[in-house]
Scaffold this active site. Structure first.
Site, PDB file in Angstrom:
ATOM      1  N   LYS A 352       7.619   2.658 -28.919  1.00  0.00           N
ATOM      2  CA  LYS A 352       6.725   1.520 -28.647  1.00  0.00           C
ATOM      3  C   LYS A 352       5.484   2.009 -27.888  1.00  0.00           C
ATOM      4  CE  LYS A 352       4.777  -2.331 -28.221  1.00  0.00           C
ATOM      5  NZ  LYS A 352       4.663  -3.263 -27.159  1.00  0.00           N
ATOM      6  N   HIS A 355       3.241   3.587 -30.333  1.00  0.00           N
ATOM      7  CA  HIS A 355       2.648   2.499 -31.122  1.00  0.00           C
ATOM      8  C   HIS A 355       1.400   1.999 -30.394  1.00  0.00           C
ATOM      9  CE1 HIS A 355       1.920  -1.810 -31.603  1.00  0.00           C
ATOM     10  NE2 HIS A 355       2.320  -1.690 -32.860  1.00  0.00           N
TER      11      HIS A 355
HETATM   12  P1  NDP Z   1       4.146 -12.742 -18.606  1.00  0.00           P
HETATM   13  O1  NDP Z   1       3.419 -12.301 -17.388  1.00  0.00           O
HETATM   14  O2  NDP Z   1       3.574 -13.818 -19.433  1.00  0.00           O
HETATM   15  O3  NDP Z   1       5.632 -13.182 -18.178  1.00  0.00           O
HETATM   16  C1  NDP Z   1       6.413 -12.409 -17.328  1.00  0.00           C
HETATM   17  C2  NDP Z   1       7.708 -13.126 -17.036  1.00  0.00           C
HETATM   18  O4  NDP Z   1       8.456 -12.304 -16.149  1.00  0.00           O
HETATM   19  C3  NDP Z   1       7.527 -14.471 -16.333  1.00  0.00           C
HETATM   20  O5  NDP Z   1       8.475 -15.374 -16.812  1.00  0.00           O
HETATM   21  C4  NDP Z   1       7.803 -14.106 -14.881  1.00  0.00           C
HETATM   22  O6  NDP Z   1       8.305 -15.187 -14.123  1.00  0.00           O
HETATM   23  C5  NDP Z   1       8.884 -13.086 -15.049  1.00  0.00           C
HETATM   24  N1  NDP Z   1       9.015 -12.244 -13.853  1.00  0.00           N
HETATM   25  C6  NDP Z   1       8.097 -11.413 -13.327  1.00  0.00           C
HETATM   26  N2  NDP Z   1       8.586 -10.820 -12.236  1.00  0.00           N
HETATM   27  C7  NDP Z   1       9.845 -11.270 -12.066  1.00  0.00           C
HETATM   28  C8  NDP Z   1      10.883 -11.039 -11.126  1.00  0.00           C
HETATM   29  N3  NDP Z   1      10.705 -10.182 -10.125  1.00  0.00           N
HETATM   30  N4  NDP Z   1      12.030 -11.710 -11.262  1.00  0.00           N
HETATM   31  C9  NDP Z   1      12.225 -12.570 -12.279  1.00  0.00           C
HETATM   32  N5  NDP Z   1      11.291 -12.835 -13.214  1.00  0.00           N
HETATM   33  C10 NDP Z   1      10.121 -12.191 -13.109  1.00  0.00           C
HETATM   34  O7  NDP Z   1       4.417 -11.413 -19.460  1.00  0.00           O
HETATM   35  P2  NDP Z   1       4.573 -11.258 -21.044  1.00  0.00           P
HETATM   36  O8  NDP Z   1       5.519 -12.279 -21.569  1.00  0.00           O
HETATM   37  O9  NDP Z   1       3.245 -11.104 -21.669  1.00  0.00           O
HETATM   38  O10 NDP Z   1       5.257  -9.813 -21.108  1.00  0.00           O
HETATM   39  C11 NDP Z   1       6.620  -9.568 -20.820  1.00  0.00           C
HETATM   40  C12 NDP Z   1       6.900  -8.118 -21.178  1.00  0.00           C
HETATM   41  O11 NDP Z   1       6.640  -7.943 -22.582  1.00  0.00           O
HETATM   42  C13 NDP Z   1       6.015  -7.113 -20.455  1.00  0.00           C
HETATM   43  O12 NDP Z   1       6.721  -5.944 -20.214  1.00  0.00           O
HETATM   44  C14 NDP Z   1       4.904  -6.851 -21.467  1.00  0.00           C
HETATM   45  O13 NDP Z   1       4.278  -5.604 -21.268  1.00  0.00           O
HETATM   46  C15 NDP Z   1       5.681  -6.912 -22.753  1.00  0.00           C
HETATM   47  N6  NDP Z   1       4.880  -7.223 -23.940  1.00  0.00           N
HETATM   48  C16 NDP Z   1       3.878  -8.149 -23.887  1.00  0.00           C
HETATM   49  C17 NDP Z   1       3.114  -8.420 -25.019  1.00  0.00           C
HETATM   50  C18 NDP Z   1       2.020  -9.442 -25.015  1.00  0.00           C
HETATM   51  O14 NDP Z   1       1.276  -9.471 -25.998  1.00  0.00           O
HETATM   52  N7  NDP Z   1       1.904 -10.268 -23.994  1.00  0.00           N
HETATM   53  C19 NDP Z   1       3.387  -7.711 -26.300  1.00  0.00           C
HETATM   54  C20 NDP Z   1       4.515  -6.825 -26.245  1.00  0.00           C
HETATM   55  C21 NDP Z   1       5.218  -6.579 -25.096  1.00  0.00           C
HETATM   56  P3  NDP Z   1       7.287 -16.205 -13.357  1.00  0.00           P
HETATM   57  O15 NDP Z   1       6.836 -17.146 -14.430  1.00  0.00           O
HETATM   58  O16 NDP Z   1       8.153 -16.816 -12.358  1.00  0.00           O
HETATM   59  O17 NDP Z   1       6.188 -15.365 -12.796  1.00  0.00           O
END
Ligand code: NDP
Length: 638
Positions: A352, A355
């Site tokens: 990934k 990628h």
């Molecule tokens: P977001 O920031 O939108 O969401 C992150 C989530 O993680 C939220 O629900 C947040 O909760 C939760 N979170 C963060 N810290 C903690 C913690 N300490 N304990 C519990 N929950 C936690 O991120 P994305 O959905 O965009 O990305 C998620 C993963 O996927 C990342 O690793 C990202 O790199 C990867 N990714 C993202 C892509 C994209 O296009 N966005 C594409 C491919 C992979 P809260 O709402 O409470 O903050």
């Protein structure tokens, strides 16, 4: 079909209850004792306790039988299965679908029952050893049999009903990706529990609100209480983490651990670093927890409609959840899922990462061409969109496609692209690819150049000051139709080189870490759902089948293109630089290609310099490889 295993010590009622359950479910009943080899039966008749070695073949036979029953009508099996080790053996075929029903009562009650039994080869004296051996399962349905048979069956039915309402998968982190993946899973018939943390005044009732929002179409169980979330999942549990990469993943794993049981599975679907993934898998394995580091690509829309999925880690775990992942993945042109097991430990996240590295290169390439057209040729965004559309008839590239949309997007009648600040952000995967290449000693020119281009873009104020200081080197001029055709060929050549560089890194890592990677299959799962899908990726599936050991650039079909496109590539780079426009990825593609195709490099001078100042030695062209020489270039004066 399902197999119910009624377990517990002898005399607890496994056969009676098991037969009644089999009648209710209209499935056959089996007694595990009937599958013992003769040798074991003789031992038991003589009152000699069985050794684990005696049980091995018996449990193996049973696990194969369970697989067979799973594929037919299902079954109820009465089996003592006193130790966790025995239950693991019964469950050893990963797709075996088993519900455990543990019948229990106090020693004295069972002893009395057994003492009153006639014509049974079990000797009551062995009961004590059974109680000592018994390891109470931390899962399944537990029923105390110190009540009527009707009541026991009723309790089992009620608990099974409750169990059947448990979710197949739990998803933690309802951010951009988590929300989309949860809906995607539910739309493919997978029952999902969702969890989002509670942060006072900030993140309140996120999961419950999410479940409520989708109530009309899907059933989600939403939680902000971790214990309830974990309890809502079918055992063994499958938990998909969609939280931010880095510390958050460790924190979430830490908080989950006390609630998990052996054989539960955590899937990290975020963009974690492959070394963190390998570390986590090792750590969790010691605790009996399965772990999969799984790359997911496709952004918010891909996650919802079908991403490309790159699962790595425990292959045993993939056997269990591969079906769910393949159901939600995008489909390739043949209708196969863009999801395939990549390899052990950090392989999924490594792939990934590369990628994303290739993605960095492709994005920067488009940006460079756009920049030259917009500011040197002074084409309008609409004109560039029209040109890109023409190119994309051949390229079929998702990134080119979205760039066309971007160029056509207007705000208050004006192009939005002109209002976007030219300072790029990044989250790390591009730079991680460069670090990995440095560690492995692999060239990664285009990807690294794209990362550096983002870095220098961030120095906006310094750039403005320098532009004034040097009185802007960039010129403006019309470009001919012939040049715009040349630009296309240059873009195409650089894109091929960028892909070749990325796949070379994957190949070398596969060798170094012994991951046994299938490059053609990796290209196949990138043909749809992911950000770097394109017509060229389709070609790569076949090309990599034929040149999986070598460099893509050596494939005859590729050399045919590059022999034609080398001139446009070098010409474009020259022209851009002459006119004052940086083209870091185009030029590094050209440099890589020249370096790759140069039998004589400049490194003889490097080796001589190293030997001169540091006595690092060198190999000679007139002597066999592997022999090292040192020259006293100049006498050292004391
Ligand atoms: P977001 O920031 O939108 O969401 C992150 C989530 O993680 C939220 O629900 C947040 O909760 C939760 N979170 C963060 N810290 C903690 C913690 N300490 N304990 C519990 N929950 C936690 O991120 P994305 O959905 O965009 O990305 C998620 C993963 O996927 C990342 O690793 C990202 O790199 C990867 N990714 C993202 C892509 C994209 O296009 N966005 C594409 C491919 C992979 P809260 O709402 O409470 O903050």
């Amino acid at each position: 079909m399902h197999v119910y295993i009624v377990m517990g010590v002898s005399g607890v009622g496994k056969t009676t209850i098991g037969k009644l359950l089999a009648e209710r479910f209209c499935v056959p009943f089996f007694d595990a004792d009937d599958f013992h080899p003769l040798r074991n039966v003789e031992k038991m008749k003589k009152g000699i306790p069985l050794e684990d070695e005696d049980r091995k073949i018996w449990l193996q036979t049973l696990s194969e039988k369970i697989q067979e029953w799973n594929m037919k009508r299902g079954a109820v099996l009465a089996c003592s299965a006193l130790k966790e080790k025995y239950r693991e053996q019964l469950q050893s075929i990963p797709k075996n679908d088993i519900s455990w029903i543990f019948l229990h009562s106090e020693y004295e009650i069972i002893l009395e029952r057994l003492s009153s039994r006639k014509n049974h080869y079990f000797k009551p004296e062995l009961l004590e050893s059974q109680y000592t051996t018994l390891q109470i399962p931390q899962y399944g349905i537990h029923v105390n049999v110190n009540t009527s048979i009707e009541n026991i069956v009723k309790q089992i039915m009620q608990k099974l009903d409750k169990e059947s309402r448990k979710s197949k998968i739990g998803l933690m982190g309802l951010g951009v990706m988590g929300k989309s993946l949860a809906v995607n899973l539910a739309s493919k018939g997978v029952t999902v529990s969702v969890y989002n943390r509670h942060v006072e005044n900030l993140e309140v009732d996120i999961a419950r609100k999410f479940a409520e929002k989708h109530r009309e179409n899907y059933h989600f169980s939403g939680f902000d209480d971790l214990k309830l979330f974990v309890e809502s999942l079918e055992s063994p549990r499958n938990i998909l983490l969609m939280v931010n990469a880095g510390k958050a993943v460790d924190l979430v794993i830490e908080s989950l651990l006390p609630m998990l049981q052996k054989n539960d599975l955590i899937i990290d679907g975020g963009n974690s670093h492959y070394k963190d993934t390998a570390r986590r898998e090792k750590f969790l394995k010691e605790k009996g927890i399965l772990f999969m580091g799984t790359g997911v690509s496709g952004g918010e829309e891909g996650a919802l409609k079908g991403p490309s999925i790159m699962p790595g880690g425990s292959s045993e775990a993939y056997e269990r959840v591969g079906d769910f992942l393949e159901r939600i993945a995008a489909k390739d042109k043949q209708g196969n899922p863009c999801c395939a097991y990549v390899g052990p430990d950090g392989a999924g996240h490594f792939v990934k990462m590369v990628h994303n590295g290739i993605e960095y290169g492709e994005m920067q390439l488009i940006a460079e061409v756009y920049h030259f057209l917009r500011f040197h040729a002074q084409s309008t965004p609409e004109e560039i969109a029209t040109l890109f559309e023409l190119w994309n008839a051949e390229m079929q590239s998702y990134l080119l496609e979205i760039s066309i949309d971007i160029l056509r997007t207007k705000e208050n009648g004006e192009s939005l692209i002109d209002k976007i600040l030219d300072a790029a952000k990044q989250k790390g995967t591009g730079g991680w690819s460069t670090n990995a290449a440095l560690e492995l000693g692999v060239p990664l020119d285009t990807i690294t150049a794209a990362v550096m281009a983002r870095n220098i873009s961030g120095k906006k104020e310094e750039r403005i000051a320098a532009e004034e200081h040097y009185n802007s080197l960039a010129s403006k001029n019309d470009i001919s139709e012939a040049f715009s055709e040349e630009l296309f060929e240059a873009y195409k050549a650089a894109s091929i080189i960028n892909h070749a560089i990325g796949f070379d890194l994957i190949k070398e890592a596969g060798k170094e870490y012994d991951w046994n990677l299938n490059l053609s299959e990796i290209a196949r799962i990138w043909t749809n759902g992911c950000i770097i899908r394109s017509a060229f990726m389709e070609d790569l599936v076949e090309l990599l089948k034929e040149s999986s050991e070598g460099n893509v650039l050596m494939h005859p079909k590729i050399s045919e293109v590059l022999e034609e496109d080398w001139k446009p590539l070098s010409g474009t780079v020259g022209r851009a630089l002459e006119n004052g426009y940086p083209v870091p990825v185009l030029s590094s593609a050209a440099n890589y290609f020249l370096s790759f195709t140069s039998g004589q490099s400049s490194a003889n001078m490097i080796q001589a310099q190293r030997d001169y100042f540091g006595a690092h030695t060198y190999e000679r062209t007139d002597k066999p490889r592997g022999k090292f020489f040192h020259t006293q270039w100049k006498p050292i004066k004391e």
